[in-house]
Design a protein around this motif. Structure first.
Motif, PDB file in Angstrom:
ATOM      1  N   VAL A  37      11.191 -15.170  10.922  1.00  0.00           N
ATOM      2  CA  VAL A  37      10.789 -13.808  11.238  1.00  0.00           C
ATOM      3  C   VAL A  37       9.350 -13.583  10.793  1.00  0.00           C
ATOM      4  O   VAL A  37       8.981 -13.907   9.661  1.00  0.00           O
ATOM      5  CB  VAL A  37      11.723 -12.783  10.560  1.00  0.00           C
ATOM      6  CG1 VAL A  37      11.261 -11.358  10.864  1.00  0.00           C
ATOM      7  CG2 VAL A  37      13.156 -12.992  11.017  1.00  0.00           C
ATOM      8  N   THR A  38       8.539 -13.015  11.691  1.00  0.00           N
ATOM      9  CA  THR A  38       7.161 -12.647  11.357  1.00  0.00           C
ATOM     10  C   THR A  38       6.895 -11.226  11.835  1.00  0.00           C
ATOM     11  O   THR A  38       7.357 -10.829  12.908  1.00  0.00           O
ATOM     12  CB  THR A  38       6.134 -13.588  12.021  1.00  0.00           C
ATOM     13  OG1 THR A  38       6.314 -13.539  13.432  1.00  0.00           O
ATOM     14  CG2 THR A  38       6.324 -15.010  11.542  1.00  0.00           C
ATOM     15  N   PRO A  39       6.163 -10.445  11.043  1.00  0.00           N
ATOM     16  CA  PRO A  39       5.816  -9.089  11.494  1.00  0.00           C
ATOM     17  C   PRO A  39       4.720  -9.143  12.552  1.00  0.00           C
ATOM     18  O   PRO A  39       3.822  -9.977  12.497  1.00  0.00           O
ATOM     19  CB  PRO A  39       5.324  -8.418  10.218  1.00  0.00           C
ATOM     20  CG  PRO A  39       4.819  -9.537   9.369  1.00  0.00           C
ATOM     21  CD  PRO A  39       5.670 -10.728   9.683  1.00  0.00           C
ATOM     22  N   ILE A  40       4.809  -8.258  13.508  1.00  0.00           N
ATOM     23  CA  ILE A  40       3.782  -8.135  14.542  1.00  0.00           C
ATOM     24  C   ILE A  40       2.875  -6.939  14.261  1.00  0.00           C
ATOM     25  O   ILE A  40       1.653  -7.021  14.359  1.00  0.00           O
ATOM     26  CB  ILE A  40       4.437  -7.987  15.932  1.00  0.00           C
ATOM     27  CG1 ILE A  40       5.187  -9.264  16.303  1.00  0.00           C
ATOM     28  CG2 ILE A  40       3.387  -7.673  16.996  1.00  0.00           C
ATOM     29  CD1 ILE A  40       5.924  -9.162  17.606  1.00  0.00           C
ATOM     30  N   TYR A  41       3.502  -5.819  13.873  1.00  0.00           N
ATOM     31  CA  TYR A  41       2.729  -4.590  13.698  1.00  0.00           C
ATOM     32  C   TYR A  41       3.461  -3.682  12.726  1.00  0.00           C
ATOM     33  O   TYR A  41       4.678  -3.530  12.798  1.00  0.00           O
ATOM     34  CB  TYR A  41       2.556  -3.880  15.047  1.00  0.00           C
ATOM     35  CG  TYR A  41       1.854  -2.537  14.959  1.00  0.00           C
ATOM     36  CD1 TYR A  41       0.484  -2.467  14.740  1.00  0.00           C
ATOM     37  CD2 TYR A  41       2.564  -1.355  15.112  1.00  0.00           C
ATOM     38  CE1 TYR A  41      -0.162  -1.235  14.672  1.00  0.00           C
ATOM     39  CE2 TYR A  41       1.919  -0.134  15.053  1.00  0.00           C
ATOM     40  CZ  TYR A  41       0.560  -0.067  14.823  1.00  0.00           C
ATOM     41  OH  TYR A  41      -0.069   1.138  14.744  1.00  0.00           O
ATOM     42  N   ASN A  42       2.736  -3.129  11.801  1.00  0.00           N
ATOM     43  CA  ASN A  42       3.258  -2.131  10.885  1.00  0.00           C
ATOM     44  C   ASN A  42       2.509  -0.829  11.114  1.00  0.00           C
ATOM     45  O   ASN A  42       1.288  -0.801  11.083  1.00  0.00           O
ATOM     46  CB  ASN A  42       3.099  -2.568   9.427  1.00  0.00           C
ATOM     47  CG  ASN A  42       4.013  -3.716   9.072  1.00  0.00           C
ATOM     48  OD1 ASN A  42       5.174  -3.710   9.451  1.00  0.00           O
ATOM     49  ND2 ASN A  42       3.486  -4.710   8.372  1.00  0.00           N
ATOM     50  N   GLY A  43       3.227   0.218  11.356  1.00  0.00           N
ATOM     51  CA  GLY A  43       2.562   1.494  11.616  1.00  0.00           C
ATOM     52  C   GLY A  43       3.322   2.353  12.578  1.00  0.00           C
ATOM     53  O   GLY A  43       2.838   3.403  13.002  1.00  0.00           O
ATOM     54  N   THR A  44       4.535   1.925  12.951  1.00  0.00           N
ATOM     55  CA  THR A  44       5.363   2.812  13.755  1.00  0.00           C
ATOM     56  C   THR A  44       5.958   3.880  12.848  1.00  0.00           C
ATOM     57  O   THR A  44       5.865   3.816  11.621  1.00  0.00           O
ATOM     58  CB  THR A  44       6.501   2.032  14.429  1.00  0.00           C
ATOM     59  OG1 THR A  44       7.359   1.500  13.414  1.00  0.00           O
ATOM     60  CG2 THR A  44       5.956   0.889  15.260  1.00  0.00           C
TER      61      THR A  44
END
Length: 1052
Positions: A106-113
């Motif tokens: 698992v890798t994060p794509i975007y934080n800020g939702t």
């Protein structure tokens, strides 16, 4: 109906691990006590439903081996790449999982939702993900790696929820459950947005709370689950017809919907997944997880049946190769920290130039293999479609604001414009073009730039219609080929063998970038602050950050890259223009200008494209039998024509044209009138009719606003104001049957022919005084006259002797040019810089020959005319602009035909337009006149004038020599340059830096210094990927900040 309970460990330990998804099945996210996971049921809808309705079989499932610590709101997948994507509640992020070494990472794509992010959709073709956010009321888009994240749609949304994409159609759909619940569609880049169905325009039982969406790609139908009406609804995506699919199911709080070929799957927050037959919606089963809340749901299956190809993502480098392929790289290959792996998505195509329209997802290029301009969607194995078959195209460029396509043709030595569909091909630059190379458009500035690698190599700029040409460089160039524009900073880059140059759009601030390895640059591109170039010999693409890092990166490829472009939405911002509404009122090509739309017509001219048939190398021909005046273009040997819609014509004979007011004047021997009108037929009026009997010839004095005509019925020559007032007879006696007439406005002379009992050609002042005979021997029926202003020659055609002759007005010498053979009746004649033209009443032909030798006679248009009479020839002046609202066309009537127009104009305070001027004409001695004392006086005047001329020439030589002496001493000089001079020889790196500006016809010798140079190391085949190297300013330290910010005016 029985409901099957699926037992799950209450501590939510993974009781079964599904290591890799391969088979079709149902993916669903669930949560309990704030913790979520992903469930996978390895079965299609038929098997799931069968197991639900057979208590003995039961329902087996597995959990996906991913580390999830938060509630998963929605999920989607990329089947071919084996990727899962989801949104998480507490971490406010977008994640992806990919399979490697037997498990998912698992890798994060975007934080800020936000915590109310609801919908997620994967475009598995273009490798982008889309999501809705109901707190910000926007739709976001990102590539798979989260490198380029930006809001896609941010306006007119209330509470967006469900979202789904159709990559094969290039569109995205989303639902909005706000005050006006609705479902909308837009292209994948956010353009062309529209509402499909809304509560405002529909009844309440159609749409109320469309919480989630799904698509059946096979039948092209969009489905939604409505949490307000507890219905499943659908809309046909072709005909937009809405129908009710499912009603009466005991939903509680439905939140997600998906489907396979036979069943709907609906997730319900209250612990259920409904499995509903699509053929009989009364048959349904329920997966009840007791205490576990289902959220996101999607049916996992192969996506190949939809259209398993690849759209190029929104920010990519596209380049052609010597292997006849088209490939792509990420724009950040130099800073991504990962190997730069090229991806080739087209083969068997040799693109030598290319461009694109972002909002249409369409790439255009010139294919040297098929010798055609082609277009194709940016997809894997996309098949190019031919736009235009044309050879020797060196460059293409697209104005994305007007959807006009420009291309250069080195064989025809011209630059053309047409629509992006290849319609209405129109030549816009035809003069002083040698070998045009690459071209590029700046739609926002309304500039066209091109290189010319022929004699006097240079970079030029013009308006989008080819007017207002300006040479931006000097002649010390070798091969100015590929061009690109930095639209953010308005800088022009171009390649010249092993050098790259950059300057502003006016040609200032020239900087040279030199390849230390000596390899030849080939292509150049700009993406935001990144500069890219290709070096085919070493199979390299270079990347350089123009903003703040003075170093570059290389990607070395297994194929040799050639032309390159950056596929970038930010470069093609849409804005309104004068061609937006109804094509600017133009029938064919619309060119936006500051003054309004400029309309261009293609070849062959059509009868609908009349109002803007200006005006580049054109001809007007009167046909007496047809009662028509034709407009012909001379840009090809075919003399393409269109009849002008001028009312009230009966038997037009003689014509002339006013290039200032854009008015056509003509005589009609049947109506016995002198009339005028615009070329579109508007403003038609009879200016003279009283006393008119047989008006045979006509000529305009533009400078003095007079119209002249000969009358073979009254045997007189008349003059009136251009509105017909103040009519007078200026030649009353000694005429028998006057015909053709031509004026020399500069020297205030008029010439006319007489076909009476004593045929002759005469000359007089414009007021009728100073009359004398030029030719009166061996002449029978001299119908038409034409004046070659530059060479001081008077041409005529004789319908009885079948000859075309000319008279040298400087030396009084007569010369026979052409002896016509066969049945012929030459009537009217015209001359331009290279040719003479004449009409022939005998066979209704329009003919042309070399004006100096009389050779190379060609004949055209016999199928057009029935009785071709007078003709008018006009040439548009370069550097002028024609618009529909404010006509400012300057036409150079280089000759008059039967009744020649003006060779030049005197200073005119009414307009800034200019006509071609002729050399000073001395009243000549004729070899055919026997005037006694009058002839001797003329000869004396010639001798005296010749002496004065020689003296003046000597003075000019002395002045020029003195000026050259001053120039050698380094003086700053300004000198006039003849119009149409294309370049001035100079040395970029020598003593002087010469800039040529055709707009003001001045050469400016600027500060004698070489342009600053930047040097780059070579990219060799032995180097590793992304080898670092430095660009440094020649003779200075490395700049601390931006590369070009340090180059001051003094540096240059």
């Amino acid at each position: 109906m029985d409901q099957i309970y699926v037992a799950i460990d209450k501590k939510y330990r993974i009781t079964g691990v599904y290591s890799q998804l391969t088979n079709p099945g149902l993916l669903a996210s669930w949560y309990q006590n704030g913790t979520g996971t992903i469930m996978f049921i390895d079965a299609d809808g038929e098997e799931i439903y069968s197991n639900l309705t057979d208590a003995e079989k039961g329902l087996s499932h597995s959990l996906i081996d991913v580390s999830v610590t938060s509630v998963i709101l929605s999920l989607d997948y990329d089947y071919n790449d084996g990727l899962l994507f989801w949104t998480e509640f507490s971490t406010s992020g977008i994640y992806k999982a990919f399979h490697e070494s037997g498990h998912y990472t698992v890798t994060p794509i975007y934080n800020g939702t936000t915590t109310v992010n609801i919908g997620l959709a994967v475009d598995w073709v273009s490798k982008n993900i889309y999501w809705t956010d109901s707190a910000y009321n926007w739709i976001m888009v990102s590539d798979y790696n989260g490198l380029y994240v930006h809001p896609l749609i941010i306006t007119d949304m209330d509470h967006p929820t469900g979202i789904v994409v159709d990559p094969s159609a290039g569109v995205v759909y989303w639902s909005d459950i706000g005050t006006n619940a609705k479902i909308e569609i837009a292209s994948l880049n956010g353009e062309h947005r529209r509402v499909l169905v809304s509560a405002e325009d529909s009844s309440s039982d159609i749409i109320e709370t469309p919480i989630d969406l799904t698509i059946d790609y096979e039948i092209n139908r969009l489905f939604w689950i409505d949490a307000g009406t507890d219905k499943i609804m659908s809309i046909d995506l072709i005909f937009n017809t809405v129908r009710e699919e499912v009603i009466g199911i005991p939903f509680n709080q439905p939140i997600g919907i998906t489907l396979d070929a036979n069943f709907y799957f609906v997730s319900d927050v209250i612990e259920k997944i409904f499995v509903i037959s699509r053929t009989n919606t009364d048959d349904f089963g329920v997966i009840n997880a007791g205490g576990t809340r289902f959220l996101g749901i999607v049916y996992f299956s192969s996506q190949a049946s939809i259209n398993n190809n690849h759209l190029v993502p929104g920010h990519r480098l596209i380049f052609s190769t010597l292997n006849n392929t088209v490939c792509s790289l990420p724009v950040n290959f130099g800073h991504s920290g990962e190997p730069a792996v090229e991806w080739c998505f087209m083969d068997s195509i040799a693109l030598t130039s290319m461009d694109y329209i972002y909002n249409q997802d369409m790439m255009y290029g010139y294919d040297a293999l098929s010798q055609s301009i082609v277009k194709t969607q940016l997809r894997d194995n996309a098949v190019p479609n031919t736009v235009l078959s044309v050879t020797y195209v060196q460059g293409i460029s697209i104005d994305w604001l007007t959807n006009n396509l420009y291309f250069s043709d080195s064989n025809r030595k011209a630059i053309y414009v047409c629509t992006i569909d290849g319609d209405f091909v129109t030549a816009i630059v035809t003069e002083y073009v040698d070998q045009p190379s690459e071209i590029i458009v700046h739609p926002e500035k309304r500039y066209l730039f091109w290189g010319d690698i022929g004699e006097g190599s240079r970079i030029e700029r013009s308006s989008l219609s080819g007017r207002q040409r300006r040479n931006l460089t000097n002649s010390n160039m070798y091969n100015p080929s590929t061009l690109t524009i930095d639209l953010n900073k308005d800088r022009l880059y171009w390649i010249d063998t092993s050098h790259m140059y950059v300057m502003d759009l006016d040609g200032n601030g020239l900087t040279r970038i030199t390849n230390e390895g000596g390899e030849t640059f080939f292509g150049v591109a700009i993406f935001q602050d990144q500069l890219y170039w290709t070096i085919p010999s070493t199979r390299c693409i270079g990347q350089y950050d123009l903003s703040n890092v003075v170093q570059a990166e290389f990607a070395q490829l297994p194929v040799a890259p050639q032309v390159i472009m950056a596929y970038d939405k930010t470069k093609q911002q849409l804005s309104s223009g004068s061609c937006d509404v109804a094509n600017g009122g133009c029938d064919e090509i619309c060119i936006p200008t500051d003054a309004g739309p400029e309309c261009l017509c293609s070849l062959p001219l059509s009868s609908t494209c009349i109002s803007d048939v200006y005006m580049d190398h054109f001809m007007l021909v009167a046909d007496a039998t047809m009662g028509t005046i034709f407009h012909l273009t001379l840009l090809s040997d075919q003399f393409h024509n269109v009849p002008l819609p001028i009312p009230g014509l009966s038997r037009p004979i003689a014509i002339d044209f006013d290039p200032v007011e854009l008015k056509l004047y003509w005589t009609d021997i049947s109506l016995r009138t002198i009339s005028r009108a615009s070329l579109d037929g508007s403003g038609m009026e009879i200016i003279c009719s009283e006393g008119v009997k047989i008006p045979a010839g006509i000529a305009l004095d533009i400078a003095n606003h007079h119209v002249y005509w000969t009358d073979a019925g009254t045997d007189r020559i008349y003059r009136a104001n251009m509105d017909g007032s103040s009519q007078i007879s200026i030649i009353k006696e000694g005429l028998d049957d006057p015909r053709g007439i031509v004026l020399d406005e500069i020297n205030s002379f008029m010439y006319w022919s007489d076909v009476g009992d004593v045929p002759k050609i005469e000359q007089a002042n414009l007021d009728g005084s100073g009359r004398h005979t030029l030719v009166d021997t061996d002449i029978v029926w001299p119908n038409g006259l034409a004046l070659d202003y530059n060479n001081s020659k008077l041409y005529w055609c004789d319908a009885r002797t079948n000859k075309i002759e000319y008279y040298n007005l400087n030396y009084g010498i007569r010369h026979s040019l052409i002896q016509l053979e066969g049945k012929t009746h030459p009537f009217s004649i015209a001359v331009d810089e290279d040719y003479i033209y004449w009409t022939d009443r005998a066979d209704s032909h329009l003919q042309r020959a070399d004006k100096e030798t009389g050779l190379n006679i060609i004949s055209r248009s016999s199928e057009i005319f029935k009785e071709a009479m007078d003709l008018y020839l006009g040439i548009l002046s370069s550097g002028t602009l024609t618009t529909k609202e404010t006509p400012r066309t300057t036409i150079h009537p280089t000759t008059r035909m039967s009744a020649p127009t003006t060779p030049g104009s005197k200073p005119n305070t009414k307009t800034t337009n200019t006509l071609k001027t002729s050399r000073s004409t001395i009243p000549p001695k004729t070899t055919t006149a026997a005037d006694g004392e009058s002839s001797q006086k003329v000869q004396q005047i010639v001798i005296i004038s010749s002496s004065v001329t020689v003296f003046l020439i000597l003075i000019i030589i002395v002045v020029v020599l003195f000026a050259c002496y001053l120039k050698s001493r380094g003086s700053s000089l300004h000198r006039s340059v003849p119009q149409h001079q294309t370049h001035v020889s100079a040395n970029v790196y020598g003593e002087q830096n010469v800039l040529y500006n055709p707009d003001n016809m001045m050469v400016e010798f600027e500060n004698p210094s070489a342009p600053p140079a930047l040097h780059v190391d070579a990219c060799t085949s032995e180097q590793n990927l992304h080898e670092h190297f430095y660009m440094s300013l020649l003779g200075s330290e490395r700049p601390e900040s931006g590369l070009y910010d340090t180059l001051t005016e003094e540096d240059i």
